[in-house]
Motif scaffolding. Structure first.
Motif, PDB file in Angstrom:
ATOM      1  N   ALA A 175       0.827  -1.211   0.000  1.00 17.54           N
ATOM      2  CA  ALA A 175       0.000   0.000   0.000  1.00 17.54           C
ATOM      3  C   ALA A 175       0.861   1.260   0.000  1.00 17.54           C
ATOM      4  N   GLN A 176       1.934   1.241   0.771  1.00 23.32           N
ATOM      5  CA  GLN A 176       2.819   2.404   0.832  1.00 23.32           C
ATOM      6  C   GLN A 176       3.531   2.634  -0.503  1.00 23.32           C
ATOM      7  N   SER A 177       3.927   1.547  -1.153  1.00 24.57           N
ATOM      8  CA  SER A 177       4.579   1.668  -2.456  1.00 24.57           C
ATOM      9  C   SER A 177       3.619   2.215  -3.501  1.00 24.57           C
ATOM     10  N   GLU A 178       2.367   1.802  -3.421  1.00 30.14           N
ATOM     11  CA  GLU A 178       1.362   2.333  -4.336  1.00 30.14           C
ATOM     12  C   GLU A 178       1.171   3.830  -4.113  1.00 30.14           C
ATOM     13  N   ASP A 179       1.302   4.257  -2.862  1.00 29.09           N
ATOM     14  CA  ASP A 179       1.199   5.680  -2.571  1.00 29.09           C
ATOM     15  C   ASP A 179       2.402   6.438  -3.143  1.00 29.09           C
ATOM     16  N   VAL A 180       3.570   5.819  -3.102  1.00 27.42           N
ATOM     17  CA  VAL A 180       4.758   6.406  -3.723  1.00 27.42           C
ATOM     18  C   VAL A 180       4.525   6.597  -5.224  1.00 27.42           C
ATOM     19  N   VAL A 181       3.944   5.585  -5.860  1.00 26.08           N
ATOM     20  CA  VAL A 181       3.671   5.670  -7.298  1.00 26.08           C
ATOM     21  C   VAL A 181       2.751   6.854  -7.598  1.00 26.08           C
ATOM     22  N   LYS A 182       1.714   7.040  -6.791  1.00 25.96           N
ATOM     23  CA  LYS A 182       0.803   8.173  -6.976  1.00 25.96           C
ATOM     24  C   LYS A 182       1.554   9.495  -6.800  1.00 25.96           C
ATOM     25  N   TYR A 183       2.429   9.523  -5.816  1.00 26.39           N
ATOM     26  CA  TYR A 183       3.225  10.724  -5.559  1.00 26.39           C
ATOM     27  C   TYR A 183       4.115  11.041  -6.760  1.00 26.39           C
ATOM     28  N   LEU A 184       4.756  10.014  -7.303  1.00 29.09           N
ATOM     29  CA  LEU A 184       5.646  10.218  -8.455  1.00 29.09           C
ATOM     30  C   LEU A 184       4.879  10.725  -9.665  1.00 29.09           C
ATOM     31  N   LYS A 185       3.682  10.225  -9.865  1.00 28.98           N
ATOM     32  CA  LYS A 185       2.857  10.693 -10.984  1.00 28.98           C
ATOM     33  C   LYS A 185       2.528  12.176 -10.831  1.00 28.98           C
ATOM     34  N   SER A 186       2.269  12.592  -9.610  1.00 31.57           N
ATOM     35  CA  SER A 186       1.950  14.015  -9.382  1.00 31.57           C
ATOM     36  C   SER A 186       3.189  14.882  -9.576  1.00 31.57           C
ATOM     37  N   GLN A 187       4.361  14.338  -9.233  1.00 30.59           N
ATOM     38  CA  GLN A 187       5.592  15.123  -9.338  1.00 30.59           C
ATOM     39  C   GLN A 187       6.073  15.285 -10.769  1.00 30.59           C
ATOM     40  N   SER A 188       5.661  14.392 -11.641  1.00 30.99           N
ATOM     41  CA  SER A 188       6.087  14.488 -13.039  1.00 30.99           C
ATOM     42  C   SER A 188       5.473  15.700 -13.733  1.00 30.99           C
ATOM     43  N   LYS A 189       4.493  16.321 -13.082  1.00 35.64           N
ATOM     44  CA  LYS A 189       3.786  17.449 -13.685  1.00 35.64           C
ATOM     45  C   LYS A 189       4.277  18.794 -13.156  1.00 35.64           C
ATOM     46  N   THR A 190       5.316  18.775 -12.346  1.00 34.87           N
ATOM     47  CA  THR A 190       5.818  20.012 -11.760  1.00 34.87           C
ATOM     48  C   THR A 190       7.324  20.115 -11.932  1.00 34.87           C
ATOM     49  N   SER A 191       7.831  21.327 -11.879  1.00 38.74           N
ATOM     50  CA  SER A 191       9.277  21.528 -12.006  1.00 38.74           C
ATOM     51  C   SER A 191       9.981  21.435 -10.664  1.00 38.74           C
ATOM     52  N   GLN A 192       9.219  21.441  -9.565  1.00 41.59           N
ATOM     53  CA  GLN A 192       9.841  21.436  -8.251  1.00 41.59           C
ATOM     54  C   GLN A 192      10.420  20.060  -7.928  1.00 41.59           C
ATOM     55  N   PRO A 193      11.694  19.994  -7.555  1.00 45.67           N
ATOM     56  CA  PRO A 193      12.283  18.702  -7.219  1.00 45.67           C
ATOM     57  C   PRO A 193      11.701  18.170  -5.909  1.00 45.67           C
ATOM     58  N   PHE A 194      11.824  16.866  -5.703  1.00 49.42           N
ATOM     59  CA  PHE A 194      11.285  16.262  -4.487  1.00 49.42           C
ATOM     60  C   PHE A 194      12.316  15.391  -3.794  1.00 49.42           C
ATOM     61  N   MET A 195      12.117  15.232  -2.497  1.00 44.59           N
ATOM     62  CA  MET A 195      12.877  14.278  -1.703  1.00 44.59           C
ATOM     63  C   MET A 195      11.860  13.461  -0.910  1.00 44.59           C
ATOM     64  N   LEU A 196      11.724  12.191  -1.264  1.00 49.98           N
ATOM     65  CA  LEU A 196      10.705  11.340  -0.664  1.00 49.98           C
ATOM     66  C   LEU A 196      11.339  10.121  -0.010  1.00 49.98           C
ATOM     67  N   PHE A 197      10.977   9.890   1.249  1.00 52.64           N
ATOM     68  CA  PHE A 197      11.384   8.686   1.960  1.00 52.64           C
ATOM     69  C   PHE A 197      10.200   7.739   2.037  1.00 52.64           C
ATOM     70  N   ILE A 198      10.421   6.467   1.721  1.00 56.06           N
ATOM     71  CA  ILE A 198       9.460   5.422   2.068  1.00 56.06           C
ATOM     72  C   ILE A 198      10.167   4.492   3.025  1.00 56.06           C
ATOM     73  N   SER A 199       9.603   4.355   4.225  1.00 55.54           N
ATOM     74  CA  SER A 199      10.213   3.562   5.292  1.00 55.54           C
ATOM     75  C   SER A 199       9.331   2.346   5.558  1.00 55.54           C
ATOM     76  N   ILE A 200       9.783   1.201   5.080  1.00 56.24           N
ATOM     77  CA  ILE A 200       9.006  -0.047   5.148  1.00 56.24           C
ATOM     78  C   ILE A 200       9.390  -0.825   6.415  1.00 56.24           C
ATOM     79  N   GLY A 201       8.391  -1.322   7.133  1.00 58.48           N
ATOM     80  CA  GLY A 201       8.644  -1.984   8.423  1.00 58.48           C
ATOM     81  C   GLY A 201       9.202  -3.384   8.326  1.00 58.48           C
ATOM     82  N   SER A 202       8.910  -4.103   7.266  1.00 57.88           N
ATOM     83  CA  SER A 202       9.446  -5.453   7.076  1.00 57.88           C
ATOM     84  C   SER A 202      10.802  -5.349   6.374  1.00 57.88           C
ATOM     85  N   PRO A 203      11.601  -6.435   6.385  1.00 55.65           N
ATOM     86  CA  PRO A 203      11.340  -7.811   6.810  1.00 55.65           C
ATOM     87  C   PRO A 203      11.540  -8.089   8.301  1.00 55.65           C
TER      88      PRO A 203
END
Length: 488
Positions: A175-203
């Motif tokens: 679910a978190q990775s899918e949210d990252v994908v949505k975030y990346l899609k939104s960022q492709s439409k802007t010139s502002q750079p991003f710094m995104l952390f995804i912190s997964i609890g497993s393994p």
């Protein structure tokens, strides 16, 4: 004249926004308790990690990366501050990282970046399920996070500024990775750079909770154990390894999904992708589990750095001794941003680019205060040590404790400490360790000295308990003991 017209056209909007930004984006994929030895590209013949194996072929593989204090909160605090644990004070789990610290998100935000954090936080110290207000998010704006949970199939989080708790709809890594994908899609439409952390609890354990699809992959697999797993632990290790690997393969699919999204959105070329872990997992090696201890399975973590614009897509193995505090300044260096004076780690960006010779001979590992899964009752002890290209040398409060020749003894089966054959090695590393501790202003005292210095409340096992808090986020104390109530 041409240059003047170029900037005029940008100002008037004649050039596409995506062409205006040259600052690299950052996608940092942080997983929990994934040891460096357990990937296909590292030689594990059982675990299935095809996406990571391919990523390694197209990335810098910093294969000697060390988690300097191999436990959750200390690693994370050092990662985002570039400081060592005795400087930022987070040398135990479930304590607060001062919100006034200079952090990686604050620096990138000041440089014009959008900042985001998804998943496990574990630096707030107000209870593992408590709401974390904006003032304690260390500069991260886009926010879908929880302090800490390992209930991967019923994983909760807070979103934005709302104090209403939400739940990830599926296994949280997916679910978190899918949210990252949505975030990346939104960022492709802007010139502002991003710094995104995804912190997964497993393994991280519990091991047997990955989706059934992944658990079935290892039901009948022949599990090859490491040579340093005692025979008495064999049955438990095999069972745990099946689940550990299942989590890993699930995460591997998530990495593949996020990587594909970067390609589809035209973001891959100018995005720095990091895949790493906060620490490893002993998983039965040396008769032990989990982390904190100074063995290879605990301190050594994967670190893949994918940045096609700077390094191309031809993979390369790099043997720099990258430590946790070095990550922030190295990313800042790759982003052409100034490293603040508060940072203690080294900037390896010029070394990675081949513009500067690597002059780092040793890197520091430590345990300030044993706690949690490695209490004194379980053999826990304070230690300080150095890792070199070949050796691991560790002292506890009584003196020299461990010395391993990792080149000739990769499973660390023979402790060479105080042996005549390596007297010169031990002497040299001991002197280097003393110099490093002096540099860090680390007097190497009892852990309880530092617990008192930082005013941390501990229970009878010398662990900071998980805390209950009131509606204001203030810990509720048990008046009979003075300790916060343990909700474990």
């Amino acid at each position: 004249m041409k240059k003047l017209l170029f900037y005029l056209f940008i100002f008037l909007g004649y050039f596409p926004l995506s062409a205006q930004s040259k600052k690299p984006n950052i996608l940092y994929i942080l997983v929990d308790q994934w040891r460096a030895q357990s990937t296909g590209y590292a030689g594990d013949q059982v675990v299935k990690t095809p996406h990571l194996d391919q990523l390694e072929k197209e990335s810098l593989n910093l294969r000697k990366t060390v988690s300097g204090m191999p436990v959750c909160s200390p690693h994370r605090a050092s990662l985002i501050t570039g400081q060592y644990p005795l400087t930022h004070g987070v040398f135990m789990n479930d304590v607060l990282l001062d919100s006034n610290r200079t952090t990686i998100a604050k620096i990138y935000k000041q440089a014009g970046y959008q900042t985001g954090y998804i998943g496990k936080w574990h630096m707030d110290g107000h209870g593992r399920s408590s709401y974390i207000p904006v003032t304690r998010r260390q500069g991260f704006d886009y926010w879908k996070a929880l302090e800490c949970t390992h209930d991967y199939n019923h994983s909760e989080y807070y979103s934005g500024e709302s104090p209403a708790k939400k739940t990830w709809e599926t296994y949280d890594a997916i679910a978190q990775s899918e949210d990252v994908v949505k975030y990346l899609k939104s960022q492709s439409k802007t010139s502002q750079p991003f710094m995104l952390f995804i912190s997964i609890g497993s393994p991280h354990d519990p091991y047997q909770t990955a989706p059934e699809k992944y658990r079935k992959m290892y039901e009948n697999a022949e599990i090859k154990l490491r040579d340093n797993v005692p025979a008495a632990n064999r049955e438990k290790v095999i069972k745990d390894a099946r689940g550990y690997y299942a989590h890993m393969t699930a995460i591997d699919d998530c990495v593949g999904q996020m990587w594909q999204a970067l390609k589809e959105q035209g973001l891959e070329e100018n995005t720095i992708v990091v895949f790493s872990s906060d620490h490893g997992d002993l998983l039965g090696s040396h008769g032990a589990w989990n982390k904190q201890q100074p063995y290879e399975e605990s301190i050594r973590v994967p670190f893949l750095l994918h940045y096609p614009k700077a390094f191309g897509k031809k993979g390369k193995k790099v043997d720099v001794l990258l430590n946790t505090p070095d990550i922030m300044p190295t990313l800042l260096g790759l982003s052409h941003l100034k490293v603040p004076k508060t940072v203690e780690g080294r900037d390896f960006s010029s070394v990675l680019k081949g513009k500067k010779k690597d002059d780092v001979t040793y890197t520091l590992i430590s345990c300030v205060q044993p706690f949690g899964q490695w209490t004194r009752a379980k053999g826990g002890r304070e230690y300080r040590g150095l890792v070199s290209d070949r050796y691991t040398y560790v002292k506890d409060l009584q003196g020299p404790w461990l010395l391993f020749d990792n080149q000739n003894d990769p499973f660390q089966l023979t402790n060479l400490v105080n042996q005549a054959s390596v007297k010169h090695v031990q002497s040299k590393m001991d002197k280097a360790l003393l110099l490093e501790l002096k540099k860090r202003k680390d007097e190497f005292k009892s852990g309880l000295f530092y617990v008192k210095q930082w005013n941390y409340l501990i229970d009878e096992t010398e662990t900071v308990p998980y805390q209950k808090v009131n509606y204001q986020g203030i810990p509720i104390r048990d008046l009979s003991t003075g300790y916060p109530q343990n909700t474990k």
